[in-house]
Motif scaffolding. Structure first.
Motif, PDB file in Angstrom:
ATOM      1  N   THR A   1       0.846  -1.192   0.000  1.00 50.34           N
ATOM      2  CA  THR A   1       0.000   0.000   0.000  1.00 50.34           C
ATOM      3  C   THR A   1       0.884   1.245   0.000  1.00 50.34           C
ATOM      4  OG1 THR A   1      -1.728  -1.157   1.235  1.00 50.34           O
ATOM      5  CG2 THR A   1      -1.805   1.248   1.243  1.00 50.34           C
ATOM      6  N   LEU A   2       0.551   2.196  -0.872  1.00 53.05           N
ATOM      7  CA  LEU A   2       1.279   3.456  -0.942  1.00 53.05           C
ATOM      8  C   LEU A   2       0.474   4.539  -0.233  1.00 53.05           C
ATOM      9  CD1 LEU A   2       3.570   5.259  -2.001  1.00 53.05           C
ATOM     10  CD2 LEU A   2       2.275   5.518  -4.131  1.00 53.05           C
ATOM     11  N   ARG A   3       1.114   5.176   0.734  1.00 50.25           N
ATOM     12  CA  ARG A   3       0.502   6.293   1.447  1.00 50.25           C
ATOM     13  C   ARG A   3       1.373   7.528   1.269  1.00 50.25           C
ATOM     14  NH1 ARG A   3      -0.029   1.812   4.816  1.00 50.25           N
ATOM     15  NH2 ARG A   3      -2.215   1.203   5.206  1.00 50.25           N
ATOM     16  N   ILE A   4       0.740   8.653   0.978  1.00 53.53           N
ATOM     17  CA  ILE A   4       1.481   9.891   0.758  1.00 53.53           C
ATOM     18  C   ILE A   4       0.989  10.973   1.709  1.00 53.53           C
ATOM     19  CG2 ILE A   4       1.932   9.373  -1.670  1.00 53.53           C
ATOM     20  CD1 ILE A   4      -0.232  11.632  -2.218  1.00 53.53           C
ATOM     21  N   LEU A   5       1.885  11.863   2.058  1.00 53.57           N
ATOM     22  CA  LEU A   5       1.550  13.047   2.831  1.00 53.57           C
ATOM     23  C   LEU A   5       1.021  14.103   1.863  1.00 53.57           C
ATOM     24  CD1 LEU A   5       1.783  14.736   5.510  1.00 53.57           C
ATOM     25  CD2 LEU A   5       4.076  15.365   4.713  1.00 53.57           C
ATOM     26  N   ASP A   6      -0.192  14.584   2.072  1.00 52.20           N
ATOM     27  CA  ASP A   6      -0.767  15.608   1.209  1.00 52.20           C
ATOM     28  C   ASP A   6      -0.147  16.954   1.562  1.00 52.20           C
ATOM     29  OD1 ASP A   6      -2.227  17.378  -0.283  1.00 52.20           O
ATOM     30  OD2 ASP A   6      -4.195  16.571   0.277  1.00 52.20           O
ATOM     31  N   GLN A   7       0.837  17.385   0.763  1.00 47.87           N
ATOM     32  CA  GLN A   7       1.596  18.583   1.097  1.00 47.87           C
ATOM     33  C   GLN A   7       0.826  19.871   0.823  1.00 47.87           C
ATOM     34  OE1 GLN A   7       5.761  18.584   0.216  1.00 47.87           O
ATOM     35  NE2 GLN A   7       5.865  16.351   0.147  1.00 47.87           N
ATOM     36  N   ARG A   8      -0.310  19.765   0.157  1.00 50.62           N
ATOM     37  CA  ARG A   8      -1.147  20.959  -0.034  1.00 50.62           C
ATOM     38  C   ARG A   8      -1.744  21.427   1.287  1.00 50.62           C
ATOM     39  NH1 ARG A   8      -5.533  18.661  -3.950  1.00 50.62           N
ATOM     40  NH2 ARG A   8      -5.630  17.322  -2.100  1.00 50.62           N
ATOM     41  N   ARG A   9      -1.841  20.527   2.248  1.00 53.75           N
ATOM     42  CA  ARG A   9      -2.534  20.838   3.509  1.00 53.75           C
ATOM     43  C   ARG A   9      -1.586  21.364   4.593  1.00 53.75           C
ATOM     44  NH1 ARG A   9      -7.042  17.195   2.812  1.00 53.75           N
ATOM     45  NH2 ARG A   9      -7.972  17.941   4.758  1.00 53.75           N
ATOM     46  N   LEU A  10      -0.288  21.235   4.364  1.00 52.05           N
ATOM     47  CA  LEU A  10       0.680  21.718   5.349  1.00 52.05           C
ATOM     48  C   LEU A  10       0.780  23.238   5.285  1.00 52.05           C
ATOM     49  CD1 LEU A  10       3.547  19.105   4.793  1.00 52.05           C
ATOM     50  CD2 LEU A  10       2.012  19.239   6.759  1.00 52.05           C
ATOM     51  N   PRO A  11       1.144  23.868   6.425  1.00 54.19           N
ATOM     52  CA  PRO A  11       1.467  23.295   7.729  1.00 54.19           C
ATOM     53  C   PRO A  11       0.265  23.151   8.662  1.00 54.19           C
ATOM     54  CG  PRO A  11       1.960  25.616   7.759  1.00 54.19           C
ATOM     55  CD  PRO A  11       1.440  25.317   6.378  1.00 54.19           C
ATOM     56  N   GLY A  12      -0.905  23.577   8.190  1.00 53.59           N
ATOM     57  CA  GLY A  12      -2.059  23.584   9.081  1.00 53.59           C
ATOM     58  C   GLY A  12      -2.561  22.213   9.461  1.00 53.59           C
ATOM     59  N   GLU A  13      -2.502  21.274   8.511  1.00 52.72           N
ATOM     60  CA  GLU A  13      -2.999  19.927   8.756  1.00 52.72           C
ATOM     61  C   GLU A  13      -1.982  18.901   8.274  1.00 52.72           C
ATOM     62  OE1 GLU A  13      -7.540  19.402   7.979  1.00 52.72           O
ATOM     63  OE2 GLU A  13      -6.769  20.745   6.409  1.00 52.72           O
ATOM     64  N   THR A  14      -1.885  17.784   8.974  1.00 52.92           N
ATOM     65  CA  THR A  14      -1.077  16.652   8.531  1.00 52.92           C
ATOM     66  C   THR A  14      -2.027  15.551   8.092  1.00 52.92           C
ATOM     67  OG1 THR A  14       0.713  17.215  10.055  1.00 52.92           O
ATOM     68  CG2 THR A  14       0.685  14.970   9.182  1.00 52.92           C
ATOM     69  N   VAL A  15      -2.162  15.391   6.788  1.00 53.91           N
ATOM     70  CA  VAL A  15      -3.116  14.445   6.212  1.00 53.91           C
ATOM     71  C   VAL A  15      -2.360  13.432   5.361  1.00 53.91           C
ATOM     72  CG1 VAL A  15      -5.119  14.147   4.705  1.00 53.91           C
ATOM     73  CG2 VAL A  15      -4.953  16.168   6.195  1.00 53.91           C
ATOM     74  N   VAL A  16      -2.492  12.161   5.687  1.00 53.59           N
ATOM     75  CA  VAL A  16      -1.865  11.078   4.936  1.00 53.59           C
ATOM     76  C   VAL A  16      -2.947  10.343   4.158  1.00 53.59           C
ATOM     77  CG1 VAL A  16      -0.523   8.944   5.084  1.00 53.59           C
ATOM     78  CG2 VAL A  16      -0.006  10.858   6.621  1.00 53.59           C
ATOM     79  N   GLU A  17      -2.751  10.191   2.858  1.00 58.61           N
ATOM     80  CA  GLU A  17      -3.731   9.563   1.993  1.00 58.61           C
ATOM     81  C   GLU A  17      -3.210   8.237   1.448  1.00 58.61           C
ATOM     82  OE1 GLU A  17      -4.500  12.268  -1.163  1.00 58.61           O
ATOM     83  OE2 GLU A  17      -5.795  13.572   0.034  1.00 58.61           O
ATOM     84  N   THR A  18      -4.096   7.291   1.272  1.00 57.92           N
ATOM     85  CA  THR A  18      -3.780   6.050   0.568  1.00 57.92           C
ATOM     86  C   THR A  18      -4.120   6.240  -0.903  1.00 57.92           C
ATOM     87  OG1 THR A  18      -4.199   4.679   2.496  1.00 57.92           O
ATOM     88  CG2 THR A  18      -4.310   3.594   0.356  1.00 57.92           C
ATOM     89  N   VAL A  19      -3.173   5.972  -1.780  1.00 55.90           N
ATOM     90  CA  VAL A  19      -3.415   6.058  -3.221  1.00 55.90           C
ATOM     91  C   VAL A  19      -3.419   4.632  -3.771  1.00 55.90           C
ATOM     92  CG1 VAL A  19      -2.658   8.402  -3.686  1.00 55.90           C
ATOM     93  CG2 VAL A  19      -0.965   6.633  -3.479  1.00 55.90           C
ATOM     94  N   ALA A  20      -4.568   4.198  -4.277  1.00 54.76           N
ATOM     95  CA  ALA A  20      -4.769   2.780  -4.569  1.00 54.76           C
ATOM     96  C   ALA A  20      -4.956   2.469  -6.047  1.00 54.76           C
ATOM     97  CB  ALA A  20      -5.973   2.261  -3.781  1.00 54.76           C
ATOM     98  N   THR A  21      -4.890   3.483  -6.918  1.00 52.91           N
ATOM     99  CA  THR A  21      -5.043   3.253  -8.350  1.00 52.91           C
ATOM    100  C   THR A  21      -4.038   4.094  -9.110  1.00 52.91           C
ATOM    101  OG1 THR A  21      -6.632   5.050  -8.703  1.00 52.91           O
ATOM    102  CG2 THR A  21      -7.535   2.878  -8.055  1.00 52.91           C
TER     103      THR A  21
END
Length: 356
Positions: free
Chosen positions: A20-40
């Motif tokens: 499984t590949l998970r990425i840090l959504d850098q558009r949301r920094l520094p206010g939020e730390t959001v990690v997304e799973t990219v499955a396709t």
């Protein structure tokens, strides 16, 4: 490697675990730390195109793992069909962004690994792809640290260092490129200060570089892009070090828009201007900067600040994401094999031709 201890308080750019590949959504920094799973494959393409994962080295690693994600639905198909689909999916992912050479470099390396492997089943070939992606990932961490060690001598006590955009840990999977010498100097207790350009229009310097250096405890001051030359005129800047998205054979390079202005100012004020990049960012098949394709992004990035419109409705806009700096303005390239100086056409080819 000492990188993990230096970055212990910073979220990982991307993680591959349990297929499984998970990425840090850098558009949301520094206010939020959001990690997304990219499955396709489509999700990987969007993550790269929309700058959720960005920075040339990180894009290369994401592309390698992304190709594994793209091939997961075909692990039970015939081996010839798997190989055909692999080529098609790699071409699709390669279309996500045009300027950073690491995207195509990572995908070509994955295809080359597949060609070399004498797999008899699609599952066996898929496992070989995952192994190659893991290798690319680990190499990126090591390259960052090597760049840091070669660039460490540039960071003198009490100097002021200016950087542009984000060529830091968030742009790679290690210590970053331009920031790697800064992290190692800080680790040694060497006193210095960093000035981070905010980097309009998407504020990667403000949102990402200032954020990660502050988290690491480095003395960092945020400035607007238009302040840089004035800071040089006051003697506050002793060194400029930036990253790169593509380096041509003659030493011209593409980097985030605004880099050319900095290089010109450095020439005027006699400030050393260095570029930190791994060999994966070198494009020795592109002769010079005129041949580098520059990505043009949407008008909305320029006509608004955050969610607030800041320009007249219907105004004409240009939004090139990168500019090209000629090699004549570059003091040196900080690479994993050492610092490269002029003549770049000869020295880059000599150092990296056989290496690559």
């Amino acid at each position: 490697m000492i990188a993990p201890s230096l970055l212990s308080n910073l979220p990982a750019t991307l993680v591959w675990e349990d297929d499984t590949l998970r990425i840090l959504d850098q558009r949301r920094l520094p206010g939020e730390t959001v990690v997304e799973t990219v499955a396709t494959a489509e999700a990987v393409w969007r993550a790269i195109h929309e700058l959720r994962v960005r920075g040339a080295p990180a894009i290369g690693v994401a592309a390698a793992y992304g190709l594994c994600v793209a091939m997961q639905p075909y692990r039970d198909t015939a081996i010839d069909a798997f190989r055909d689909r692999l080529t098609e999916r790699a071409a699709y992912l390669d279309s996500a962004r045009p300027t950073a050479v690491n995207l195509g470099w990572g995908l070509k390396r994955m295809l080359s690994a597949a060609q070399r492997h004498n797999a008899t089943t699609s599952l066996e070939l898929y496992d070989a792809l995952v192994a190659e992606a893991r290798c690319i990932h680990e190499e990126d961490r090591l390259l960052c640290e090597q760049i840091g060690r070669h660039g460490l001598s540039l960071i003198k006590p009490n100097m002021g260092v200016l950087t542009h955009c984000n060529a830091g840990a968030l742009a790679t999977t290690g210590l970053g490129t331009a920031t790697a010498p800064l992290y190692l100097a800080h680790h040694e207790g060497r006193p210095f200060r960093v000035y981070a350009d905010e980097t309009r229009p998407l504020l990667q310097g403000a949102r990402l570089t200032a954020y990660e250096l502050q988290v690491a405890g480095i003395d960092v001051t945020l400035i607007t892009d238009g302040m840089a030359a004035s800071m040089m005129s006051q003697g506050l800047i002793d060194l400029v070090i930036v990253g790169a998205d593509r380096v041509a054979a003659n030493g011209d390079f593409a980097n985030k828009i605004g880099t050319l202005s900095l290089a010109i100012a450095c020439k005027h004020f006699n400030v050393p201007f260095y570029v930190a990049c791994p060999s994966s960012t070198l494009d020795l098949e592109t002769p010079d900067g005129r041949s580098i394709v520059i990505e043009e992004r949407g008008a909305a990035e320029v006509t608004s600040f955050g969610a607030r419109p800041t320009a007249p409705t219907g105004i004409k806009v240009r939004n090139p994401a990168f500019d090209v700096t000629p090699h004549t303005l570059v003091t040196g390239y900080v690479t994993e094999l050492g610092i490269v100086s002029e003549p770049y056409g000869q020295n880059l080819a000599s150092m990296f031709g056989a290496h690559r």
